[in-house]
Write a protein that holds these residues in place. Sequence first.
Motif, PDB file in Angstrom:
ATOM      1  N   ASP A   1       0.553  -1.057   0.240  1.00 27.79           N
ATOM      2  CA  ASP A   1       0.048   0.517   0.177  1.00 27.79           C
ATOM      3  C   ASP A   1       0.758   1.541   0.042  1.00 27.79           C
ATOM      4  OD1 ASP A   1      -2.455  -0.940   0.038  1.00 27.79           O
ATOM      5  OD2 ASP A   1      -2.707  -0.525   2.026  1.00 27.79           O
ATOM      6  N   ALA A   2       2.646   1.304   0.375  1.00 28.48           N
ATOM      7  CA  ALA A   2       3.030   2.797   0.859  1.00 28.48           C
ATOM      8  C   ALA A   2       3.435   2.520  -0.211  1.00 28.48           C
ATOM      9  CB  ALA A   2       3.546   1.753   1.462  1.00 28.48           C
TER      10      ALA A   2
ATOM     11  N   LYS B   1      -4.549  -2.363  -2.235  1.00 24.43           N
ATOM     12  CA  LYS B   1      -4.482  -3.064  -3.564  1.00 24.43           C
ATOM     13  C   LYS B   1      -4.937  -4.623  -4.206  1.00 24.43           C
ATOM     14  CE  LYS B   1      -1.090   0.145  -3.961  1.00 24.43           C
ATOM     15  NZ  LYS B   1       1.410   0.953  -4.355  1.00 24.43           N
ATOM     16  N   PRO B   2      -4.642  -5.043  -5.430  1.00 20.98           N
ATOM     17  CA  PRO B   2      -4.686  -6.669  -4.868  1.00 20.98           C
ATOM     18  C   PRO B   2      -3.858  -7.499  -4.849  1.00 20.98           C
ATOM     19  CG  PRO B   2      -5.884  -5.338  -7.033  1.00 20.98           C
ATOM     20  CD  PRO B   2      -4.979  -4.070  -6.494  1.00 20.98           C
ATOM     21  N   VAL B   3      -4.825  -8.808  -4.213  1.00 22.79           N
ATOM     22  CA  VAL B   3      -3.664  -9.746  -3.946  1.00 22.79           C
ATOM     23  C   VAL B   3      -4.324 -10.726  -4.367  1.00 22.79           C
ATOM     24  CG1 VAL B   3      -2.677 -11.220  -2.101  1.00 22.79           C
ATOM     25  CG2 VAL B   3      -3.391  -8.920  -1.960  1.00 22.79           C
ATOM     26  N   ILE B   4      -3.270 -12.274  -5.350  1.00 25.95           N
ATOM     27  CA  ILE B   4      -3.263 -13.033  -5.614  1.00 25.95           C
ATOM     28  C   ILE B   4      -2.979 -13.709  -4.899  1.00 25.95           C
ATOM     29  CG2 ILE B   4      -3.826 -13.957  -7.831  1.00 25.95           C
ATOM     30  CD1 ILE B   4      -2.884 -11.743  -9.310  1.00 25.95           C
ATOM     31  N   ALA B   5      -3.559 -14.910  -4.645  1.00 26.05           N
ATOM     32  CA  ALA B   5      -3.160 -15.939  -4.080  1.00 26.05           C
ATOM     33  C   ALA B   5      -2.896 -17.729  -4.762  1.00 26.05           C
ATOM     34  CB  ALA B   5      -4.333 -17.375  -3.399  1.00 26.05           C
TER      35      ALA B   5
ATOM     36  N   ALA C   1      -8.024  -0.350  -7.279  1.00 19.49           N
ATOM     37  CA  ALA C   1      -8.414  -0.183  -5.516  1.00 19.49           C
ATOM     38  C   ALA C   1      -9.738   0.731  -5.034  1.00 19.49           C
ATOM     39  CB  ALA C   1      -7.370   1.071  -4.903  1.00 19.49           C
ATOM     40  N   ALA C   2     -10.479   0.977  -6.396  1.00 22.52           N
ATOM     41  CA  ALA C   2     -12.054   1.566  -6.256  1.00 22.52           C
ATOM     42  C   ALA C   2     -12.776   0.157  -5.953  1.00 22.52           C
ATOM     43  CB  ALA C   2     -12.421   2.378  -6.478  1.00 22.52           C
ATOM     44  N   SER C   3     -12.421  -0.468  -7.279  1.00 23.03           N
ATOM     45  CA  SER C   3     -13.626  -0.923  -8.031  1.00 23.03           C
ATOM     46  C   SER C   3     -12.980  -2.629  -6.710  1.00 23.03           C
ATOM     47  CB  SER C   3     -12.932  -1.595  -8.917  1.00 23.03           C
ATOM     48  OG  SER C   3     -12.709  -0.653 -10.156  1.00 23.03           O
ATOM     49  N   LYS C   4     -11.377  -2.969  -6.088  1.00 20.85           N
ATOM     50  CA  LYS C   4     -11.282  -3.692  -5.062  1.00 20.85           C
ATOM     51  C   LYS C   4     -12.548  -3.834  -3.826  1.00 20.85           C
ATOM     52  CE  LYS C   4      -8.301  -5.089  -1.730  1.00 20.85           C
ATOM     53  NZ  LYS C   4      -7.091  -5.725  -0.974  1.00 20.85           N
ATOM     54  N   ALA C   5     -12.262  -2.361  -3.258  1.00 24.87           N
ATOM     55  CA  ALA C   5     -13.052  -1.714  -2.007  1.00 24.87           C
ATOM     56  C   ALA C   5     -14.674  -1.896  -2.278  1.00 24.87           C
ATOM     57  CB  ALA C   5     -12.516  -0.491  -1.990  1.00 24.87           C
ATOM     58  N   ILE C   6     -15.294  -1.576  -3.628  1.00 22.89           N
ATOM     59  CA  ILE C   6     -16.564  -2.106  -3.525  1.00 22.89           C
ATOM     60  C   ILE C   6     -17.068  -3.562  -3.626  1.00 22.89           C
ATOM     61  CG2 ILE C   6     -18.448  -1.267  -5.212  1.00 22.89           C
ATOM     62  CD1 ILE C   6     -17.308   1.019  -5.717  1.00 22.89           C
ATOM     63  N   VAL C   7     -16.253  -4.379  -4.873  1.00 22.71           N
ATOM     64  CA  VAL C   7     -16.343  -4.855  -4.382  1.00 22.71           C
ATOM     65  C   VAL C   7     -16.382  -6.683  -2.984  1.00 22.71           C
ATOM     66  CG1 VAL C   7     -15.593  -7.819  -5.078  1.00 22.71           C
ATOM     67  CG2 VAL C   7     -15.560  -5.917  -7.366  1.00 22.71           C
ATOM     68  N   ARG C   8     -15.711  -5.636  -2.338  1.00 22.57           N
ATOM     69  CA  ARG C   8     -15.170  -6.302  -1.243  1.00 22.57           C
ATOM     70  C   ARG C   8     -16.385  -5.488   0.240  1.00 22.57           C
ATOM     71  NH1 ARG C   8     -11.110  -9.671   1.886  1.00 22.57           N
ATOM     72  NH2 ARG C   8      -9.849  -9.970  -0.135  1.00 22.57           N
TER      73      ARG C   8
END
Length: 253
Positions: free
Chosen positions: A43-44, A92-96, A201-208
């Motif tokens: 994030d930083a 930010k997105p994280v992929i496993a 980032a905004a898309s991830k936050a809304i989906v989450r």
Amino acid sequence: MGEEVLAAVRGGVLEVTINRPEARNAMTKAAAEAIAAAMNRLDAEDDLRCAILSGAGGTFCAGMDLKGFLRGELPVDARGGFGGITTWTPNKPVIAAVDGHALAGGMELALACDLIVANVDARFGIPEAKRGLVAAGGGLVQLPRLLPRPLAMELALTGEAIGAMRAFELGLINRVTEGPAIEAARDLAEMIVANGPLAVAASKAIVRDSWLWPVEDINTHQNPYVAHVFTSEDAKEGARAFAEKRKPEWKGC
């Protein structure tokens, strides 16, 4: 013994590797805190667009380190919970990237990520009940949100694992690959990195977050997530690049 978690940067992607192959990457407190620190770094640093979380030695994570548990150690980070990411997620997105076993806390760790890719031979499960424990790292909460309730119950109550193809059929994972999961994760990360970072980032936050929103209040809740995106330089650059038939040059502002 070397570092329990390794971090390297590749093309705007922070690759984070659990490095305890001798213990099938079972999670310790030190490893959980190191993963949390890597996510803080994600994030930083503006040049980092997403992260990949994987395990060394052909397996993802076999869950909690039981030897540490018997010593009274819990593999949690103060903010991020089990594995440093199950109760908090970076912007930010994280992929496993899952090879081998993602069991118990290992499956919960994968579910805490935003996307999952897996080798065809990978196995997923929450066998805590077999050991007299409970999948308290998010598995019992996340699975009923992702699966029909009877299927979530079956995984929780029997403790039996499922293969990657079954997990894919159920919609738990995004992609199954014949090769190392990290390669498929890198392909997915490359597509994410190509997009506008503010929009991602905004898309991830809304989906989450949006599963909690009443339908009649969606716009009220969503507006704070997206207002700055539509007025950003990146939004203008995206439109210009489309009109000029070229790749956009994102600034993250």
